[in-house]
Enzyme design. Structure first.
Site, PDB file in Angstrom:
ATOM      1  N   SER A 124       0.769  -1.155  -0.009  1.00 52.75           N
ATOM      2  CA  SER A 124      -0.122  -0.031   0.093  1.00 52.75           C
ATOM      3  C   SER A 124       0.847   1.363  -0.117  1.00 52.75           C
ATOM      4  O   SER A 124       2.025   1.199   0.578  1.00 52.75           O
ATOM      5  CB  SER A 124      -0.949  -0.057   1.393  1.00 52.75           C
ATOM      6  OG  SER A 124      -1.251   1.238   1.431  1.00 52.75           O
ATOM      7  N   TYR A 148      -1.985  -1.141  10.786  1.00 53.32           N
ATOM      8  CA  TYR A 148      -2.438  -1.708   9.217  1.00 53.32           C
ATOM      9  C   TYR A 148      -0.987  -1.564   8.506  1.00 53.32           C
ATOM     10  O   TYR A 148      -0.605  -2.375   7.859  1.00 53.32           O
ATOM     11  CB  TYR A 148      -3.429  -1.054   8.721  1.00 53.32           C
ATOM     12  CG  TYR A 148      -3.759  -1.398   7.206  1.00 53.32           C
ATOM     13  CD1 TYR A 148      -4.078  -2.359   6.744  1.00 53.32           C
ATOM     14  CD2 TYR A 148      -3.325  -0.424   6.449  1.00 53.32           C
ATOM     15  CE1 TYR A 148      -3.903  -2.893   5.368  1.00 53.32           C
ATOM     16  CE2 TYR A 148      -3.387  -0.646   5.027  1.00 53.32           C
ATOM     17  CZ  TYR A 148      -3.738  -1.698   4.514  1.00 53.32           C
ATOM     18  OH  TYR A 148      -3.866  -1.924   3.381  1.00 53.32           O
ATOM     19  N   LYS A 152       2.136  -4.036   6.681  1.00 51.91           N
ATOM     20  CA  LYS A 152       2.314  -3.927   5.373  1.00 51.91           C
ATOM     21  C   LYS A 152       4.082  -3.735   5.043  1.00 51.91           C
ATOM     22  O   LYS A 152       4.573  -4.587   4.500  1.00 51.91           O
ATOM     23  CB  LYS A 152       1.777  -2.828   4.376  1.00 51.91           C
ATOM     24  CG  LYS A 152       0.064  -3.141   4.385  1.00 51.91           C
ATOM     25  CD  LYS A 152      -0.134  -4.289   3.488  1.00 51.91           C
ATOM     26  CE  LYS A 152      -1.418  -4.668   3.249  1.00 51.91           C
ATOM     27  NZ  LYS A 152      -1.781  -5.963   2.874  1.00 51.91           N
TER      28      LYS A 152
END
Ligand code: NAD
Ligand code: UFG
Length: 338
Positions: A124, A148, A152
């Site tokens: 991302s 989050y 990643k």
């Protein structure tokens, strides 16, 4: 070629399945349906007229992964399976690390065991944190401000270490900017479980009458109209990036990292205006304080993916809003509409 698609019933996964099937690839899907409906797979089969082999299960379940690799001659894996709600990740960090990091470890361990070392990973643009300048190139420093994003980034580090230890792996890390839009059939699209966090599904729900008004989080940013600017990318273009990444992996490039964005930045108000044009309605909104953790602007320099993958985003902002409206107006309650 047989491709294992983890999280294939989800938003980006389902759009990618359509293109894989249209490209005559065999697909096997594993999804625990924690954020998806099996109806998306039925609709992918309707769009393509082709069959999907589906396992309802978790990537944390190594025994199930071993069965899949035993029963199918898998050549490559596209790993979409993950939890993606930033706010939820702050509330439930352990669940996010377990699912996104341990889930990837589980997958990579089984891949190594079966000597399948071709992987495309969904990363991302969040890994760029608050970028010092724009547009963003892949060599920008990385950081994370929530679990989050941290998950990643951790997976990116793990994949780098894995490749360093065993360079027979070929791994494409794809850093998505802001995926929006839907398949032109109107049969598949984004179907958030709860109140949407993201701008486009929220606008779409206002347009269809499910929500009274959009909260615009901040109008005092240093952008052309004061609202946040992002690089919205049509999910069909994004899906195509995965097919290009698989082709790249077939050339044995080692570990490669690409931005998948358009290079254009649009503000919240630009998106509202484009959506009003697509749906023919005026969409009510109010300006609210900034959302914690948001940055002013973020958009990609996609030239590395252009040059090395031969990948270009071809859909305009109008394609994004029109296709979202087509999906949302045909399926006001998402996959539960029928
Ligand atoms: P999504 O939630 O629609 O799809 C993810 C799918 O994975 C869901 O179908 C879910 O049921 C499944 N899943 C989750 N954990 C699983 C597990 N442990 N085992 C098996 N299945 C599991 O999300 P999406 O928008 O399609 O995103 C796909 C990937 O792209 C995710 O990894 C996400 O973090 C990443 N990503 C998404 C965005 C975005 O804005 N949509 C942006 C950047 C990166
Ligand atoms: N916004 C609003 N109102 C809303 C929702 C969003 O004004 O109801 C604004 C935000 O403040 C931001 C812009 O719309 O300026 C885009 O917000 P999104 O939540 O749609 O997207 P983000 O850029 O914040 O984050 C998304 C994903 C992340 C991912 C990131 C980069 O949610 O997981 O894109 O890929 F990391």
């Amino acid at each position: 070629m047989t491709v294992l698609v983890t999280g294939g019933a989800g938003y980006i996964g389902s759009h990618t399945l359509v293109q894989l099937l249209e490209d005559n690839q065999q697909v096997v899907v594993i999804d625990n349906l924690s954020n998806a409906s099996v109806e998306s797979l039925v609709r992918v089969e309707n769009i393509t007229g082709k069959q999907i082999t589906f396992y309802q299960g978790d990537v944390l379940n190594k025994a199930l992964l071993q069965k899949i690799f035993t029963d199918h001659d898998i050549n490559a894996v596209i790993h979409f399976a993950g939890l993606k709600a930033v706010g939820e990740s702050v509330q439930q960090p352990l669940r996010y690390y377990e699912n996104n990091v341990t889930g990837t470890l589980s997958l990579c361990e089984v891949m190594a065991q079966f000597d399948v070392k071709n992987l495309v990973f969904s990363s991302s643009a969040t890994v760029y944190g608050d970028p010092a300048s724009l547009p963003i190139t892949e060599d920008f420093p990385t950081s994370a401000t929530n679990p989050y994003g941290q998950s990643k980034l951790m997976v990116e580090h793990i994949l780098n270490d894995l490749y360093r230890a065993d360079n027979s792996w070929n791994i494409a890390v794809l850093r998505y900017f802001n995926p929006v839009g839907a398949h032109p059939s109107g049969l598949i699209g984004e179907d958030p479980n709860d109140i949407p966090n993201n701008l486009m599904p929220f606008i779409a729900q206002v347009a269809v009458g499910k929500r009274p008004s959009l909260n615009v989080w901040g109008n005092d940013y240093d952008t052309h109209d004061g609202t946040g600017v992002r690089d919205y990318i049509h999910v069909v273009d994004l899906a195509n990036g995965h097919l290009k990444a698989l082709q790249k992996i077939a050339t044995k490039p080692g570990l490669v990292t690409y931005n998948l964005g358009t290079g254009n930045g649009y503000s919240v108000l630009d998106m509202v205006q484009a959506f009003e044009k697509a749906c023919g309605k005026t969409l009510p909104y109010t300006f609210e304080p900034r959302r914690a953790g948001d940055i002013a602007a973020c958009y990609a320099n996609p030239s590395k993916a252009n040059a090395e993958l031969g990948w270009y985003a071809s859909h305009s902002i109008d394609d994004m809003t029109k296709s979202t409206w087509h999906w949302q107006s045909n399926n006001p309650n998402g996959y539960n509409s029928q």
